[in-house]
Design a protein around this motif. Structure first.
Motif, PDB file in Angstrom:
ATOM      1  N   VAL B  16      -1.262  -9.749  -2.634  1.00 18.00           N
ATOM      2  CA  VAL B  16      -1.569  -8.733  -3.646  1.00 18.00           C
ATOM      3  C   VAL B  16      -1.052  -7.408  -3.098  1.00 18.00           C
ATOM      4  CG1 VAL B  16      -3.381  -7.528  -4.906  1.00 18.00           C
ATOM      5  CG2 VAL B  16      -3.596  -9.987  -4.475  1.00 18.00           C
ATOM      6  N   ALA B  17      -0.158  -6.781  -3.863  1.00 17.58           N
ATOM      7  CA  ALA B  17       0.504  -5.596  -3.307  1.00 17.58           C
ATOM      8  C   ALA B  17       0.640  -4.500  -4.337  1.00 17.58           C
ATOM      9  CB  ALA B  17       1.886  -5.987  -2.784  1.00 17.58           C
ATOM     10  N   LYS B  18       0.674  -3.290  -3.840  1.00 14.32           N
ATOM     11  CA  LYS B  18       0.984  -2.133  -4.679  1.00 14.32           C
ATOM     12  C   LYS B  18       2.289  -1.531  -4.209  1.00 14.32           C
ATOM     13  CE  LYS B  18      -1.685   0.708  -6.473  1.00 14.32           C
ATOM     14  NZ  LYS B  18      -1.397   0.406  -7.876  1.00 14.32           N
ATOM     15  N   ILE B  19       3.255  -1.472  -5.115  1.00 16.31           N
ATOM     16  CA  ILE B  19       4.558  -0.911  -4.763  1.00 16.31           C
ATOM     17  C   ILE B  19       4.667   0.491  -5.344  1.00 16.31           C
ATOM     18  CG2 ILE B  19       7.062  -1.179  -4.989  1.00 16.31           C
ATOM     19  CD1 ILE B  19       6.704  -4.125  -5.150  1.00 16.31           C
ATOM     20  N   GLY B  20       5.303   1.368  -4.597  1.00 18.25           N
ATOM     21  CA  GLY B  20       5.518   2.731  -5.086  1.00 18.25           C
ATOM     22  C   GLY B  20       4.454   3.660  -4.548  1.00 18.25           C
ATOM     23  N   LEU B  21       4.372   4.837  -5.122  1.00 18.35           N
ATOM     24  CA  LEU B  21       3.520   5.879  -4.560  1.00 18.35           C
ATOM     25  C   LEU B  21       2.128   5.929  -5.175  1.00 18.35           C
ATOM     26  CD1 LEU B  21       6.220   8.721  -4.427  1.00 18.35           C
ATOM     27  CD2 LEU B  21       5.476   7.233  -2.560  1.00 18.35           C
ATOM     28  N   ASP B  22       1.888   5.145  -6.211  1.00 21.40           N
ATOM     29  CA  ASP B  22       0.627   5.338  -6.915  1.00 21.40           C
ATOM     30  C   ASP B  22      -0.546   4.739  -6.149  1.00 21.40           C
ATOM     31  OD1 ASP B  22      -1.124   3.488  -8.843  1.00 21.40           O
ATOM     32  OD2 ASP B  22       0.827   2.510  -8.681  1.00 21.40           O
ATOM     33  N   GLY B  23      -1.656   5.440  -6.210  1.00 24.31           N
ATOM     34  CA  GLY B  23      -2.827   5.081  -5.417  1.00 24.31           C
ATOM     35  C   GLY B  23      -3.914   4.380  -6.205  1.00 24.31           C
ATOM     36  N   HIS B  24      -3.650   4.062  -7.465  1.00 23.70           N
ATOM     37  CA  HIS B  24      -4.678   3.410  -8.287  1.00 23.70           C
ATOM     38  C   HIS B  24      -4.880   1.981  -7.803  1.00 23.70           C
ATOM     39  CE1 HIS B  24      -3.044   6.525 -11.079  1.00 23.70           C
ATOM     40  NE2 HIS B  24      -4.322   6.684 -11.350  1.00 23.70           N
ATOM     41  N   GLU B  41      -6.450 -17.775  -0.581  1.00 30.77           N
ATOM     42  CA  GLU B  41      -6.318 -16.923   0.590  1.00 30.77           C
ATOM     43  C   GLU B  41      -5.536 -15.697   0.122  1.00 30.77           C
ATOM     44  OE1 GLU B  41      -4.418 -18.791   3.921  1.00 30.77           O
ATOM     45  OE2 GLU B  41      -4.382 -16.905   5.032  1.00 30.77           O
ATOM     46  N   VAL B  42      -6.072 -14.519   0.395  1.00 31.06           N
ATOM     47  CA  VAL B  42      -5.462 -13.300  -0.148  1.00 31.06           C
ATOM     48  C   VAL B  42      -4.996 -12.389   0.979  1.00 31.06           C
ATOM     49  CG1 VAL B  42      -5.850 -11.239  -1.549  1.00 31.06           C
ATOM     50  CG2 VAL B  42      -6.925 -13.400  -2.203  1.00 31.06           C
ATOM     51  N   VAL B  43      -3.781 -11.905   0.841  1.00 28.58           N
ATOM     52  CA  VAL B  43      -3.303 -10.856   1.745  1.00 28.58           C
ATOM     53  C   VAL B  43      -3.098  -9.611   0.897  1.00 28.58           C
ATOM     54  CG1 VAL B  43      -1.472 -10.133   3.319  1.00 28.58           C
ATOM     55  CG2 VAL B  43      -2.130 -12.551   3.194  1.00 28.58           C
ATOM     56  N   TYR B  44      -3.951  -8.607   1.097  1.00 25.30           N
ATOM     57  CA  TYR B  44      -3.799  -7.362   0.346  1.00 25.30           C
ATOM     58  C   TYR B  44      -3.045  -6.365   1.228  1.00 25.30           C
ATOM     59  CZ  TYR B  44      -4.908  -2.913  -1.857  1.00 25.30           C
ATOM     60  OH  TYR B  44      -4.799  -1.662  -2.420  1.00 25.30           O
ATOM     61  N   THR B  45      -1.909  -5.910   0.723  1.00 26.82           N
ATOM     62  CA  THR B  45      -1.031  -5.079   1.557  1.00 26.82           C
ATOM     63  C   THR B  45      -1.467  -3.622   1.617  1.00 26.82           C
ATOM     64  OG1 THR B  45       0.331  -4.433  -0.315  1.00 26.82           O
ATOM     65  CG2 THR B  45       0.980  -6.435   0.879  1.00 26.82           C
ATOM     66  N   GLY B  46      -2.347  -3.204   0.679  1.00 23.62           N
ATOM     67  CA  GLY B  46      -2.648  -1.776   0.565  1.00 23.62           C
ATOM     68  C   GLY B  46      -1.607  -1.083  -0.299  1.00 23.62           C
ATOM     69  N   ILE B  47      -1.741   0.239  -0.393  1.00 22.99           N
ATOM     70  CA  ILE B  47      -0.891   0.997  -1.320  1.00 22.99           C
ATOM     71  C   ILE B  47       0.421   1.434  -0.657  1.00 22.99           C
ATOM     72  CG2 ILE B  47      -2.880   1.843  -2.620  1.00 22.99           C
ATOM     73  CD1 ILE B  47      -2.423   4.577  -1.217  1.00 22.99           C
ATOM     74  N   ARG B  48       1.290   2.010  -1.500  1.00 20.27           N
ATOM     75  CA  ARG B  48       2.558   2.631  -1.069  1.00 20.27           C
ATOM     76  C   ARG B  48       3.485   1.688  -0.313  1.00 20.27           C
ATOM     77  NH1 ARG B  48       0.862   8.584   1.054  1.00 20.27           N
ATOM     78  NH2 ARG B  48      -0.882   8.766  -0.375  1.00 20.27           N
ATOM     79  N   GLN B  49       3.584   0.460  -0.784  1.00 19.73           N
ATOM     80  CA  GLN B  49       4.522  -0.472  -0.176  1.00 19.73           C
ATOM     81  C   GLN B  49       5.895  -0.324  -0.836  1.00 19.73           C
ATOM     82  OE1 GLN B  49       3.422  -2.788   2.413  1.00 19.73           O
ATOM     83  NE2 GLN B  49       1.926  -1.134   2.329  1.00 19.73           N
ATOM     84  N   THR B  50       6.931  -0.636  -0.074  1.00 22.59           N
ATOM     85  CA  THR B  50       8.269  -0.690  -0.672  1.00 22.59           C
ATOM     86  C   THR B  50       8.522  -2.136  -1.101  1.00 22.59           C
ATOM     87  OG1 THR B  50       9.324  -1.231   1.420  1.00 22.59           O
ATOM     88  CG2 THR B  50       9.114   1.110   0.901  1.00 22.59           C
ATOM     89  N   PRO B  51       9.448  -2.332  -2.045  1.00 24.45           N
ATOM     90  CA  PRO B  51       9.787  -3.703  -2.448  1.00 24.45           C
ATOM     91  C   PRO B  51      10.171  -4.550  -1.228  1.00 24.45           C
ATOM     92  CG  PRO B  51      10.780  -2.134  -3.954  1.00 24.45           C
ATOM     93  CD  PRO B  51      10.151  -1.328  -2.859  1.00 24.45           C
ATOM     94  N   ALA B  63       3.806 -17.060   1.305  1.00 24.40           N
ATOM     95  CA  ALA B  63       2.933 -16.914   0.139  1.00 24.40           C
ATOM     96  C   ALA B  63       3.332 -17.872  -0.976  1.00 24.40           C
ATOM     97  CB  ALA B  63       2.996 -15.476  -0.364  1.00 24.40           C
ATOM     98  N   ASP B  64       2.337 -18.310  -1.733  1.00 23.84           N
ATOM     99  CA  ASP B  64       2.615 -19.147  -2.896  1.00 23.84           C
ATOM    100  C   ASP B  64       2.902 -18.313  -4.134  1.00 23.84           C
ATOM    101  OD1 ASP B  64       2.101 -21.878  -1.820  1.00 23.84           O
ATOM    102  OD2 ASP B  64       0.174 -20.955  -1.345  1.00 23.84           O
ATOM    103  N   VAL B  65       2.292 -17.152  -4.207  1.00 24.74           N
ATOM    104  CA  VAL B  65       2.481 -16.263  -5.358  1.00 24.74           C
ATOM    105  C   VAL B  65       2.433 -14.816  -4.863  1.00 24.74           C
ATOM    106  CG1 VAL B  65       1.571 -15.519  -7.609  1.00 24.74           C
ATOM    107  CG2 VAL B  65       1.327 -17.908  -6.921  1.00 24.74           C
ATOM    108  N   ILE B  66       3.201 -13.952  -5.539  1.00 26.73           N
ATOM    109  CA  ILE B  66       3.131 -12.518  -5.263  1.00 26.73           C
ATOM    110  C   ILE B  66       2.553 -11.830  -6.500  1.00 26.73           C
ATOM    111  CG2 ILE B  66       4.443 -10.416  -4.730  1.00 26.73           C
ATOM    112  CD1 ILE B  66       6.636 -12.252  -3.566  1.00 26.73           C
TER     113      ILE B  66
END
Lengths: 566, 146
Positions: B16-24, B41-51, B63-66
């Motif tokens: 589970v990932a957030k890409i870009g600058l948004d913090g929501h 099993e969940v891997v949460y990357t946190g915010i502000r990730q790049t592709p 991962a099985d799904v993104i």
């Protein structure tokens, strides 16, 4: 002493209620059962069937309410409130580049908005220039791109900065954006004592909720306090901070958490400023607040009333502030973005109107009303105008602004105000025991509380314990209708390109020596631990860009990486 | 229940990932928790990730799904980059789903880019976990067949 209802009277009412519950109510329940056996506010506070004076046990009118403009300000901070001056209608706006936003601001002023509020794009919010790789694809989407003083000048082209007040929703880069604003105002010939507005500049809630943090918690707070200290001494009309519950609420907090965490943030800032040797009465009158107006109508009004009463007590009794102005909790309100639905989006107009009414009945000093199209994109002119008109209808047609705090004395609202206050104090107590909000944030305490509340809410919606019209009740299959919502269209790629060109031009035409000296002096000031504000202002006037200034500060303060809490 | 055993020999893993600058991150965190509660099993990357960071994480974690959450309006741009990165890394068999404040008109564009499903505001947790489970099962079947 001075209880509102005498004991004998209350006893009589109590007996009456007991009889009513045992004799009358069951007959009605037999005929038609109630819709729920567990009515609660949106925050989970249990709600009784009916409220009476018996719920306001030992209710001392003077102690709890007083009169408007008097301690504890439950009824309002001004003696005349909206009878003299309506709240400021301040629409949060901005998109694209400075040109687009300048047009939008003028459009809103033309339609009767009475204060400005700038929404910045993500690169600006996190202090990144439009030509930084991190900014790619994000320039101008959720707000206006303002990476240089030149951009700020365009935003205010033809707008007299001496006669409007401007809110800027900006946090880690607040010193930079305030410096842009001051530099442009100066250029317009506006003296410092006429520059009015607000910088959000509330770092703690960034870690709790809004997540546009840049520096780690300690330097983040230091920078924010620098801005406040400088502003208090130089810009008498500026609100250097807007201590914000809004984002905390939007991230999933309950009304009680929103209130408690916001006040706990405020307490931390007061301590920090006092530790700098500032006199509390020098800065306290400049502190301002920002809350959410959610959809559970009475709970919101009660929250605003409780907030005023609590803050007055904190400032007078905890911190020994002497001036009544220091006891005021002045606040801006925004209707709840999270309450808007993408389904049947027109219904959002109604939600916003109800929320705005709760804010007005709660005595807000300024108000933003959301547009119905915001579940999709930054609002169109059409949608923003309806949102503004909603405020104008409340102000000029409904009559709710003609007497002060009209919900006072409602058994339910007074009981709820007390209840929210009591629960909020419990949270504040816990945070105090952790060593204050800065420590609590470092421990992840409010973050975890908010994540838990958000999950609980979602489960409630999922399991049908909470209804949202169009989402889990009265659902329509309406994809085609949603397609017809006229969304704001603009050439994002073109604007991104234009912003890159402009910043390149600024970089190539400035006095390179003066620029590099200014950044160097800023770095040294930050390393020494001096107040950075004068150095940021100097760098801005030497045409240093937002990203350059923030990168200089990052080198000194470092950057924050959040531990995943969910 | 009728899945062959190899499919569920270990829990399905979702990034589970957030890409870009948004913090929501409210939505991303609620989904991460719902998936965990549903046995993923969940891997949460946190915010502000790049592709690129997300693609790399997906490969490294097998991962099985993104699942990507974007509320900044920059979804087309970022998802395009993510799909390119996955292809470059030979990982474009990992299904991608996207959620956030996404106008209906962009759903088709995202699907054209190869996104398997798009979750708009108001989507139920049940449907999200169901879709992700189905995609994860499909992928494990395919990987096994190769």
């Amino acid at each position: 002493m001075g209880e509102l209802y005498n004991k004998d009277e209350v006893e009589k009412i109590r007996k009456h209620i007991d009889k009513w519950e045992s004799d009358v109510v069951p007959q009605w329940l037999k005929r038609v059962p109630e819709r729920s056996n567990n009515f609660t506010t949106l925050s989970g506070i249990p709600i009784k069937r009916v409220y009476t004076p018996a719920d306001l046990n030992n209710f001392d009118y003077e102690e709890k309410l007083g009169l408007p403009g008097e301690y504890p300000f439950t009824r309002g901070i001004h003696a005349t409130m909206y009878r003299a001056r309506l709240w400021t209608m301040r629409m949060f706006s901005g998109y694209g580049g400075p040109e687009e936003t300048n047009r939008r601001l003028k459009f809103l002023i033309e339609h009767g908005e009475t204060g400005l509020s700038l929404a910045f794009d993500y690169p600006t919010l996190v202090g990144v220039d439009p030509d930084d790789p991190m900014a790619e694809g994000e320039v101008g989407i959720v707000g206006v791109s303002v990476p240089t003083v030149v951009d700020m000048e365009v935003v205010f082209n033809g707008i007299d900065m001496g006669s409007v007040t401007t809110n800027m929703t900006i946090n880690p880069p607040a010193p930079v954006l305030l410096s842009f604003y001051v530099a442009v105002a100066e250029k317009q010939g506006v003296p410092y004592n006429k520059i009015g507005g607000t910088t959000q500049n509330d770092p703690l809630k960034e870690f709790i909720a809004q997540k546009s943090y840049v520096f780690p918690p300690e330097p983040a707070v230091k920078v924010a306090m620098d801005l406040i200290e400088w502003s208090v001494k130089n810009l008498p009309l500026w609100n250097p901070i807007s201590i914000s519950g809004y984002h905390i609420r939007e991230a999933g907090a309950t009304a009680v958490q929103e209130l408690a965490f916001t006040l706990a943030d405020g307490i931390e800032y007061v301590r920090q400023l006092k530790a700098r040797g500032l006199d509390v009465d020098e800065f306290a009158p400049r502190l301002s607040f920002f809350f959410d107006a959610h959809i559970n109508f009475f709970e919101e009004t009660a929250k605003f009333r409780a907030a005023r009463r609590m803050w007055a007590k904190i400032m007078r009794d905890w911190f020994g502030a002497k001036k009544p102005r220091s006891w005021w909790l002045r606040f801006h309100t925004q209707t709840a973005g999270v309450s808007l639905t993408a389904q049947q989006p027109w219904n959002n107009i109604v939600r916003t109107a109800i929320e705005a009414l709760a804010a007005v009945l709660g005595g807000t000093q300024s108000l933003h009303t959301n547009s119905f199209d915001e579940p999709f994109r930054v609002p169109s002119e059409f949608a923003a105008k309806i949102a503004l008109r909603t405020q104008q209808i409340i102000a000029y047609e409904t009559g709710v602004a003609d007497t002060i705090d009209p919900l006072a004395g409602s058994y339910y609202v007074e009981w709820l105000t007390d209840q929210i206050e009591e629960e909020a104090w419990k949270y504040i107590d816990r945070i105090e025991r952790m060593g204050g909000m800065l420590e609590a944030v470092k421990k992840g305490f409010p973050q975890r509380e908010v994540a838990d509340a958000a999950y609980r809410f979602q489960k409630d919606v999922e399991d049908g314990r909470r209804f949202i019209v169009g989402v889990n009740i009265f659902v329509e299959n309406e994809v085609e209708d949603i397609r017809k919502v006229p969304l704001l269209e603009f050439d994002q790629k073109g604007i991104e390109e234009r912003q890159r060109k402009r910043i390149a031009q600024v970089r190539s035409s400035r006095d390179q020596q003066r620029w590099s000296r200014a950044l160097d002096e800023l770095r040294k000031a930050a390393e020494r631990g001096d107040n950075i504000m004068p150095y940021v202002l100097q760098a801005v006037k030497a045409y240093a860009t937002l990203g350059e200034i923030m990168n200089t500060l990052k080198e000194v303060y470092g950057t924050y990486v959040e531990p995943p809490i969910y | 229940m009728s899945s062959p055993q190899y499919i569920e020999e270990r829990p399905f893993k979702v990034i589970v990932a957030k890409i870009g600058l948004d913090g929501h991150d409210r939505g991303a965190k609620v989904i991460a928790r719902a998936l965990k509660d549903a046995g993923f099993e969940v891997v949460y990357t946190g915010i502000r990730q790049t592709p690129e960071q997300v693609a790399r994480a997906a490969v490294e974690e097998d991962a099985d799904v993104i699942g990507i959450s974007i509320l900044s309006g920059a979804h087309i741009h970022h998802i395009q980059r993510l799909m390119e990165k996955l292809k470059e890394m030979g990982a474009d068999d990992i299904p991608v789903v996207v959620g956030g404040t996404i106008p209906v008109i962009d759903v088709d564009k995202l699907k054209e880019l190869g996104v398997k499903d798009v979750f708009l505001p108001g989507e139920s947790l049940r449907r999200i976990t169901d879709v992700i489970r189905t995609l994860a099962e499909e992928r494990r079947r395919k990987v096994r067949l190769l």
